[in-house]
Scaffold this motif. Structure first.
Motif, PDB file in Angstrom:
ATOM      1  N   VAL A  63       0.882  -1.167   0.000  1.00  0.00           N
ATOM      2  CA  VAL A  63       0.000   0.000   0.000  1.00  0.00           C
ATOM      3  C   VAL A  63       0.919   1.216   0.000  1.00  0.00           C
ATOM      4  O   VAL A  63       1.841   1.296   0.817  1.00  0.00           O
ATOM      5  N   THR A  64       0.706   2.142  -0.925  1.00  0.00           N
ATOM      6  CA  THR A  64       1.648   3.258  -1.053  1.00  0.00           C
ATOM      7  C   THR A  64       0.958   4.525  -1.547  1.00  0.00           C
ATOM      8  O   THR A  64      -0.101   4.463  -2.165  1.00  0.00           O
ATOM      9  N   LYS A  65       1.598   5.679  -1.247  1.00  0.00           N
ATOM     10  CA  LYS A  65       1.098   6.927  -1.818  1.00  0.00           C
ATOM     11  C   LYS A  65       1.984   7.362  -2.991  1.00  0.00           C
ATOM     12  O   LYS A  65       1.727   8.370  -3.632  1.00  0.00           O
ATOM     13  N   ASP A  66       3.045   6.585  -3.240  1.00  0.00           N
ATOM     14  CA  ASP A  66       4.038   6.964  -4.234  1.00  0.00           C
ATOM     15  C   ASP A  66       3.653   6.412  -5.617  1.00  0.00           C
ATOM     16  O   ASP A  66       3.700   5.201  -5.848  1.00  0.00           O
ATOM     17  N   GLU A  67       3.272   7.307  -6.509  1.00  0.00           N
ATOM     18  CA  GLU A  67       2.796   6.862  -7.831  1.00  0.00           C
ATOM     19  C   GLU A  67       3.910   6.216  -8.662  1.00  0.00           C
ATOM     20  O   GLU A  67       3.639   5.570  -9.662  1.00  0.00           O
ATOM     21  N   LYS A  68       5.154   6.383  -8.222  1.00  0.00           N
ATOM     22  CA  LYS A  68       6.266   5.739  -8.943  1.00  0.00           C
ATOM     23  C   LYS A  68       6.414   4.266  -8.533  1.00  0.00           C
ATOM     24  O   LYS A  68       7.189   3.534  -9.129  1.00  0.00           O
ATOM     25  N   LYS A  69       5.693   3.872  -7.519  1.00  0.00           N
ATOM     26  CA  LYS A  69       5.834   2.502  -7.005  1.00  0.00           C
ATOM     27  C   LYS A  69       4.629   1.622  -7.354  1.00  0.00           C
ATOM     28  O   LYS A  69       4.365   0.628  -6.675  1.00  0.00           O
ATOM     29  N   LEU A  70       3.907   2.004  -8.392  1.00  0.00           N
ATOM     30  CA  LEU A  70       2.698   1.241  -8.723  1.00  0.00           C
ATOM     31  C   LEU A  70       2.988   0.068  -9.656  1.00  0.00           C
ATOM     32  O   LEU A  70       3.907   0.102 -10.463  1.00  0.00           O
ATOM     33  N   ALA A  71       2.152  -0.967  -9.539  1.00  0.00           N
ATOM     34  CA  ALA A  71       2.199  -2.106 -10.460  1.00  0.00           C
ATOM     35  C   ALA A  71       1.183  -1.838 -11.565  1.00  0.00           C
ATOM     36  O   ALA A  71       0.355  -0.928 -11.443  1.00  0.00           O
ATOM     37  N   LYS A  72       1.220  -2.647 -12.638  1.00  0.00           N
ATOM     38  CA  LYS A  72       0.310  -2.363 -13.751  1.00  0.00           C
ATOM     39  C   LYS A  72      -1.157  -2.513 -13.343  1.00  0.00           C
ATOM     40  O   LYS A  72      -2.027  -1.834 -13.883  1.00  0.00           O
ATOM     41  N   GLU A  73      -1.422  -3.365 -12.340  1.00  0.00           N
ATOM     42  CA  GLU A  73      -2.814  -3.572 -11.921  1.00  0.00           C
ATOM     43  C   GLU A  73      -3.236  -2.652 -10.778  1.00  0.00           C
ATOM     44  O   GLU A  73      -4.349  -2.780 -10.255  1.00  0.00           O
ATOM     45  N   SER A  74      -2.362  -1.734 -10.355  1.00  0.00           N
ATOM     46  CA  SER A  74      -2.653  -0.900  -9.183  1.00  0.00           C
ATOM     47  C   SER A  74      -4.007  -0.214  -9.250  1.00  0.00           C
ATOM     48  O   SER A  74      -4.461   0.192 -10.316  1.00  0.00           O
ATOM     49  N   VAL A  75      -4.631  -0.069  -8.091  1.00  0.00           N
ATOM     50  CA  VAL A  75      -5.894   0.660  -7.979  1.00  0.00           C
ATOM     51  C   VAL A  75      -5.759   1.677  -6.850  1.00  0.00           C
ATOM     52  O   VAL A  75      -4.887   1.556  -5.989  1.00  0.00           O
ATOM     53  N   GLN A  76      -6.668   2.663  -6.871  1.00  0.00           N
ATOM     54  CA  GLN A  76      -6.699   3.634  -5.788  1.00  0.00           C
ATOM     55  C   GLN A  76      -7.678   3.156  -4.719  1.00  0.00           C
ATOM     56  O   GLN A  76      -8.758   2.650  -5.038  1.00  0.00           O
ATOM     57  N   ILE A  77      -7.291   3.315  -3.444  1.00  0.00           N
ATOM     58  CA  ILE A  77      -8.246   3.046  -2.352  1.00  0.00           C
ATOM     59  C   ILE A  77      -9.085   4.309  -2.206  1.00  0.00           C
ATOM     60  O   ILE A  77      -8.592   5.349  -1.776  1.00  0.00           O
ATOM     61  N   LEU A  78     -10.355   4.240  -2.593  1.00  0.00           N
ATOM     62  CA  LEU A  78     -11.201   5.440  -2.541  1.00  0.00           C
ATOM     63  C   LEU A  78     -11.633   5.748  -1.113  1.00  0.00           C
ATOM     64  O   LEU A  78     -11.611   6.903  -0.679  1.00  0.00           O
ATOM     65  N   GLY A  79     -12.086   4.720  -0.403  1.00  0.00           N
ATOM     66  CA  GLY A  79     -12.564   4.971   0.953  1.00  0.00           C
ATOM     67  C   GLY A  79     -12.905   3.676   1.647  1.00  0.00           C
ATOM     68  O   GLY A  79     -13.068   2.634   1.009  1.00  0.00           O
ATOM     69  N   THR A  80     -13.011   3.764   2.974  1.00  0.00           N
ATOM     70  CA  THR A  80     -13.284   2.567   3.767  1.00  0.00           C
ATOM     71  C   THR A  80     -14.287   2.907   4.868  1.00  0.00           C
ATOM     72  O   THR A  80     -14.447   4.075   5.229  1.00  0.00           O
ATOM     73  N   GLY A  81     -14.923   1.899   5.383  1.00  0.00           N
ATOM     74  CA  GLY A  81     -15.840   2.089   6.507  1.00  0.00           C
ATOM     75  C   GLY A  81     -15.956   0.806   7.287  1.00  0.00           C
ATOM     76  O   GLY A  81     -15.865  -0.284   6.716  1.00  0.00           O
ATOM     77  N   SER A  82     -16.129   0.941   8.597  1.00  0.00           N
ATOM     78  CA  SER A  82     -16.152  -0.237   9.445  1.00  0.00           C
ATOM     79  C   SER A  82     -17.158   0.031  10.555  1.00  0.00           C
ATOM     80  O   SER A  82     -16.998   0.996  11.293  1.00  0.00           O
ATOM     81  N   CYS A  83     -18.218  -0.771  10.647  1.00  0.00           N
ATOM     82  CA  CYS A  83     -19.235  -0.521  11.675  1.00  0.00           C
ATOM     83  C   CYS A  83     -19.697  -1.812  12.325  1.00  0.00           C
ATOM     84  O   CYS A  83     -19.898  -2.818  11.647  1.00  0.00           O
ATOM     85  N   ASN A  84     -19.890  -1.736  13.627  1.00  0.00           N
ATOM     86  CA  ASN A  84     -20.346  -2.917  14.367  1.00  0.00           C
ATOM     87  C   ASN A  84     -21.867  -3.055  14.283  1.00  0.00           C
ATOM     88  O   ASN A  84     -22.584  -2.077  14.166  1.00  0.00           O
ATOM     89  N   ASP A  85     -22.338  -4.306  14.357  1.00  0.00           N
ATOM     90  CA  ASP A  85     -23.774  -4.583  14.363  1.00  0.00           C
ATOM     91  C   ASP A  85     -24.445  -4.201  15.687  1.00  0.00           C
ATOM     92  O   ASP A  85     -25.660  -4.029  15.729  1.00  0.00           O
ATOM     93  N   ALA A  86     -23.670  -4.159  16.770  1.00  0.00           N
ATOM     94  CA  ALA A  86     -24.209  -3.925  18.122  1.00  0.00           C
ATOM     95  C   ALA A  86     -25.407  -4.832  18.386  1.00  0.00           C
ATOM     96  O   ALA A  86     -26.435  -4.415  18.908  1.00  0.00           O
TER      97      ALA A  86
END
Lengths: 205, 381
Positions: free
Chosen positions: B216-239
């Motif tokens: 996982v990197t922020k450096d665009e020079k370190k990408l592979a040909k299949e690289s994707v951007q992580i747009l966003g994440t979310g994590s929530c408990n069911d309680a």
């Protein structure tokens, strides 16, 4: 990066003693954790019978969270956006050993779902979320020892992105006969600075 | 705030020893699941997907290891090693190290294990891997039940965006052990045949094993040909419950909403969902409810459990990596085991592998403790 955050309340439990915001709340002579936890539960008049089916790690985490959240008026009646970010070093090994005991002998084989479900450290986060109706971010990390800088970075990320308004953070360790918990609530409000130095000072107090 | 990307990656499983080998098998709809009779693991036959021991040993010995390593350590090292090499990143203080696992070396608790029981500490696993690779930083181990793998991606992104690191290597892995099989068997959750996620005739879960790794990197020079951007994440408990999912899919629903908010995209932009789909009735039903509440009932969806079984703390990362290749290959992969809808609300399960122009996918996972995590990824154009 982002605004500064503060610590509102903090609680620690170790060696049969509970401290809330640095002041003694409860002390027992019971060296056995199960007996100590029951006394603490009764002393704090918690009234949550599910407590008694929990494993030791969940009981420890639950009692500590209960003290901090109640102190800060975070109640199930008014669900708050309070995330849980906990860590320890022994994961759920205390209960893992019990499950292992139930399967070590093929002629006396008795694995039980009631024990197996507690062979994950994040179950204690689930227990707290159920009690306090926290539909929020839960993360459990394992470190060699308490490392506040990692928790700080993660907590700030949750607060900066508005995924949480408060984060209950800290350390809950249960391993054999030794245990230690230290939880603190972080938000924009509060009196203590949310820094590595402050957190380590409170942890070691 | 800087963009963060998924880059070089590897999967070690019954299907092969690289991501490409695994994805090719998935493309050809070949499963790694088979019936296993091994009484040291379970007193009855079970269906699982296991890493080939001979091939693993060969791959591992090629790395000239010094010392004694457990089976899981060998899998993790053999998986992460090519990822570090491909990235050409020096492991200095700006490089973080994450491990996601539920049970780590739990098999050393067995009285027949040649290793001391201290190796069961996840921190000991972390230390062994840190020393092997020479990471400058202490590892963070994400141990959050079956969302661990995908949650570790969210944690890596946050570490980078908070300025703690520039790059983070993640390795995920869990083993098929007597410890795990006896536990799931006590829940009467194990299927004796290959699992059938979302299918009317589903018969429960299979437990499988893999190791998966990613940069996982922020450096665009370190990408592979299949690289994707992580747009966003979310994590929530069911309680709601510690061992059963919410009947309303509350935590999963909120997790996806949180990931969408973080990503600033609309649900309509999601081209496919790499779902959890363990093939238990409660899980599959819960997902169908959550996806309907989100207006995603027509979005193509698969579960990869029919290829690998449920690989616990590694599943989220494994399935994310397959999703990354799915975007890069512009191919929707079939959810094998599925024939007829077996949940109460409509969902669009992918029945046939087909080419399609793809840009964005959603990865979801749910687990014990009421945990749920969602993450959105976008192709880099």
């Amino acid at each position: 990066m982002g605004q500064p955050y503060h610590i509102r309340s903090f609680c620690s439990i170790q060696q049969e003693t509970i401290l809330l915001n640095g002041k003694p709340v409860f002390k027992s002579e019971q060296e056995d954790f199960g007996a100590f936890a029951k006394e603490a539960y009764q002393f704090l008049t918690i009234k949550y019978p599910k407590f008694f089916k929990m494993d030791h790690l969940s009981k420890l985490a639950f009692l500590t969270a209960n003290l901090v959240l109640d102190k800060e008026n975070i109640t199930p009646d008014e669900p708050s956006n309070t995330a849980l970010v906990f860590a320890n070093s022994a994961s759920s090994l205390d209960t893992d050993r019990k499950h292992q005991e139930s399967i070590k002998n093929k002629d006396n084989y008795f694995p039980s779902p009631a024990i197996f479900v507690y062979t994950l450290p994040n179950i204690c986060l689930g227990e707290i979320s159920i009690k306090y109706k926290l539909y929020t971010e839960n993360s459990f990390f394992i470190f060699d020892s308490f490392q506040p800088q990692k928790l700080i970075a993660y907590t700030k990320g949750l607060l900066d992105s508005k995924k949480a308004e408060n984060v209950l953070c800290g350390w809950v360790e249960f391993d054999g006969k030794t245990y230690k918990s230290f939880l603190y609530l972080v938000s924009a409000k509060g009196t203590l600075e949310h820094t590595e130095e402050t957190i380590l000072k409170l942890y070691n107090a | 705030m800087s963009n963060v990307f998924l880059s070089h990656n590897n999967i070690i499983s019954a299907l092969g020893f690289s991501s490409e080998a695994n994805v090719q098998k998935i493309h050809d709809e070949i499963t790694g699941l088979q019936v296993v009779s091994n009484e040291t693991l379970l007193n009855e036959p079970f269906c699982s997907s296991l890493v080939n021991q001979t091939l693993l040993e060969k791959k591992f010995q090629n790395l000239h290891p010094k010392g004694q390593f457990t089976r899981l350590e060998k899998m993790m090292i053999a998986s992460l090693s090519p990822v570090i090499s491909a990235s050409e990143i020096e492991l200095d203080t700006k490089v973080g190290f994450l491990i996601s696992t539920t049970k780590g070396n739990i098999d050393v608790l067995d009285k027949n294990s040649p290793f001391p029981t201290e190796r069961a500490y996840l921190s000991a696993l972390g230390r062994t891997l840190k020393i092997f690779f020479g990471f400058a930083n202490e590892p963070t181990i994400v141990c959050n039940a079956c969302v661990s793998g995908i949650l570790s991606v969210a944690v890596a992104k946050q570490y980078i965006q908070q300025g703690l690191y520039d790059h983070v290597f993640i390795v995920s892995g869990d083993l098929v052990t007597e410890f795990i099989l006896s536990g799931f068997n006590s829940f009467q959750a194990l299927s004796k045949s290959p699992c059938k996620p979302y299918d009317k005739n589903r018969s429960g879960i299979n437990i499988g094993e893999v190791a998966a790794s990613i940069l996982v990197t922020k450096d665009e020079k370190k990408l592979a040909k299949e690289s994707v951007q992580i747009l966003g994440t979310g994590s929530c408990n069911d309680a709601n419950h510690i061992s059963g999912p919410s009947r309303t899919g509350e935590g999963l629903y909120r997790s996806v909403l949180s990931a969408l908010g973080d990503s600033k995209i609309d649900p309509q932009e999601i081209d496919f969902i790499s779902a959890h789909g363990t093939a238990t009735m409660y899980n599959d039903e819960m997902e169908s409810i959550a996806f309907n509440r989100l207006g995603l009932s027509k979005t193509p969806l698969n579960s990869l459990k029919g290829y690998f079984g449920h690989t616990l703390g590694a599943s989220g990362l494994l399935e994310t990596i397959v999703g990354v290749h799915s975007l890069n290959n512009n191919t929707l992969y079939a959810s094998i085991g599925y024939e007829e809808l077996g949940v109460s609300l409509p969902i669009n399960v992918i029945q046939k592998t087909e080419e399609k122009n793809l840009n964005v996918f959603l990865k979801t996972a749910s687990g014990f403790g009421g945990s749920n995590t969602a993450a959105l990824f976008k192709k880099i154009i």
